[in-house]
Design an enzyme around this catalytic site. Structure first.
Site, short mmCIF file in Angstrom:
data_model
loop_
_atom_site.label_atom_id
_atom_site.label_comp_id
_atom_site.label_asym_id
_atom_site.label_seq_id
_atom_site.Cartn_x
_atom_site.Cartn_y
_atom_site.Cartn_z
N THR A 30 0.82 -1.22 0.00
CA THR A 30 0.00 0.00 0.00
C THR A 30 0.85 1.26 0.00
O THR A 30 0.46 2.28 -0.56
CB THR A 30 -0.95 -0.03 1.23
N SER B 91 1.47 -7.55 -0.80
CA SER B 91 2.20 -8.58 -0.03
C SER B 91 1.35 -9.81 0.25
O SER B 91 1.87 -10.83 0.70
CB SER B 91 2.75 -8.00 1.28
N THR C 146 1.76 -4.40 4.22
CA THR C 146 1.61 -4.66 5.66
C THR C 146 0.96 -6.01 5.96
O THR C 146 1.10 -6.52 7.06
CB THR C 146 0.79 -3.55 6.33
N ASP C 147 0.24 -6.60 4.99
CA ASP C 147 -0.52 -7.82 5.30
C ASP C 147 0.38 -8.98 5.72
O ASP C 147 0.00 -9.79 6.57
CB ASP C 147 -1.38 -8.24 4.10
N1 ASP Z 1 -2.68 -5.55 0.76
C1 ASP Z 1 -1.60 -4.63 1.06
C2 ASP Z 1 -0.30 -5.41 1.10
O1 ASP Z 1 -0.07 -6.10 2.04
C3 ASP Z 1 -1.88 -3.94 2.34
C4 ASP Z 1 -0.84 -2.97 2.80
O2 ASP Z 1 0.26 -2.87 2.30
O3 ASP Z 1 -1.13 -2.24 3.78
O4 ASP Z 1 0.45 -5.31 0.17
#
Ligand code: ASP
Length: 328
Positions: free
Chosen positions: A20, A62, A93-94
């Site tokens: 993200t 991710s 973040t995932d």
């Molecule tokens: N779906 C995203 C990821 O993990 C969420 C994020 O980065 O906050 O790439």
């Protein structure tokens, strides 16, 4: 006196991998894709005047990260770490906690600061710029080599073995299972809060790719289905089970678990959000049959991390030993 990285003007390596933090809306479809580069993001941070070297091995959400991505990332970090003043990884973040843990296991001596964003670029409250600035501050600090791999989110520095994404949307999402906050970082100031720990990390990059299908990972519930449980672990080269409470395994699946432990490594970790396994004081001998049958108690790690450690052990041809720590 030896010069610090900052004084020597050595660049920090910034490795962008997507997430993200880099997700810009595609002008035609409106769908967000991780197209913002680390260099563009860094150029937009006011007052960031430290030398940076940018790398981008891949750009993904991710949720699509695999062991192949993390091994590629670990190899890239191993190649650049020595020549740079710390390594910053921009990651989704995932699965950030898993990626960070993978790096900590394979490259325990590299100063690696992970960061990402909970809100995408261009939205109110976008946190990518400040998280990147904080991660660079940590990576360039003289303390970085003692911290190993950390996650730097929302002004907090959290250890790779313990950090969790605990809220799906909050800017303060990242916390830890055991309350292990290493430091805070604000306005380019790192404030240490706790002593670093030394772990029995694997400390090796596997020559062969860990197989995503090698380890069966099962989270136990009340009223587990014995047949489903048996199906879930059948044919695996290793098994990780998240037990209930302090390590309780329901009678309905105990025989299946012991059957698997006779064939392959079986690691029991805990489903509870924090706290150790095997409360011998309160439940004497409750684990005797499991331990006697070869089940390994992983008292420190959650299931996803135990799965990474076991998958790496299988790829390295090494026996699984639980993660242990000493004060440095
Ligand atoms: N779906 C995203 C990821 O993990 C969420 C994020 O980065 O906050 O790439």
């Amino acid at each position: 006196m030896t010069q610090t990285a900052a004084e020597a003007d050595i660049p920090t390596a910034v490795i962008a991998t997507g997430g993200t933090i880099a997700m810009l809306a595609d002008p035609a479809s409106g769908v967000r894709r991780p197209t913002l580069s680390g260099a563009t993001l860094a150029a937009a941070i006011r007052g960031l005047e430290v030398p940076l070297a940018h790398f981008q091995p891949y750009a993904i959400g991710s949720e699509d990260a695999t062991f192949a991505h993390w091994l590629q990332l670990a190899r890239e970090i191993a190649a650049v770490a020595d020549a740079h003043a710390g390594v910053v990884v921009m990651h989704g973040t995932d699965t950030m906690e898993e990626a960070a843990y993978f790096m900590a296991e394979c490259l325990p001596d590299a100063p690696i600061s992970f960061c990402g964003a909970m809100r995408p670029p261009g939205t109110l409250g976008y946190d990518g710029g400040r998280n990147l600035l904080d991660a660079i501050t940590v990576a360039r600090s003289p303390l970085a080599p003692r911290l190993g791999t950390v996650v730097v989110m929302n002004h907090e520095v959290l250890p790779a073995w313990d950090v969790i994404k605990s809220d799906s949307v909050a800017l303060s999402s990242f916390s830890t299972r055991h309350g292990t906050r290493i430091a805070t970082v604000h306005d380019r100031q790192l404030r240490p809060l706790s002593l670093p720990l030394r772990f029995n990390w694997l400390g090796e990059l596997p020559a062969v790719l860990p197989r995503a299908d090698a380890v069966a990972y099962v989270r136990l519930t009340g009223s587990p289905g014995p047949r489903r449980f048996a199906d879930a672990i059948a044919g695996a080269e290793g098994v990780v089970v998240e037990a209930l409470g302090a390590g309780s395994v329901p009678a309905a699946v105990r025989a299946q678990l012991l059957g698997a432990a006779a064939q392959v490594p079986v690691v029991l970790s805990g489903r509870a959000l924090s706290g150790p396994l095997q409360d011998e004081e309160s439940y004497p001998h409750a684990w005797d049959d499991l331990l006697g049958g070869g089940v390994i108690l992983e008292k420190r790690l959650d299931g996803p991390r135990a799965r990474i450690r076991l998958s790496l052990c299988l790829a390295l041809g090494r026996e699984y030993r639980p993660l242990e720590a000493d004060l440095i």
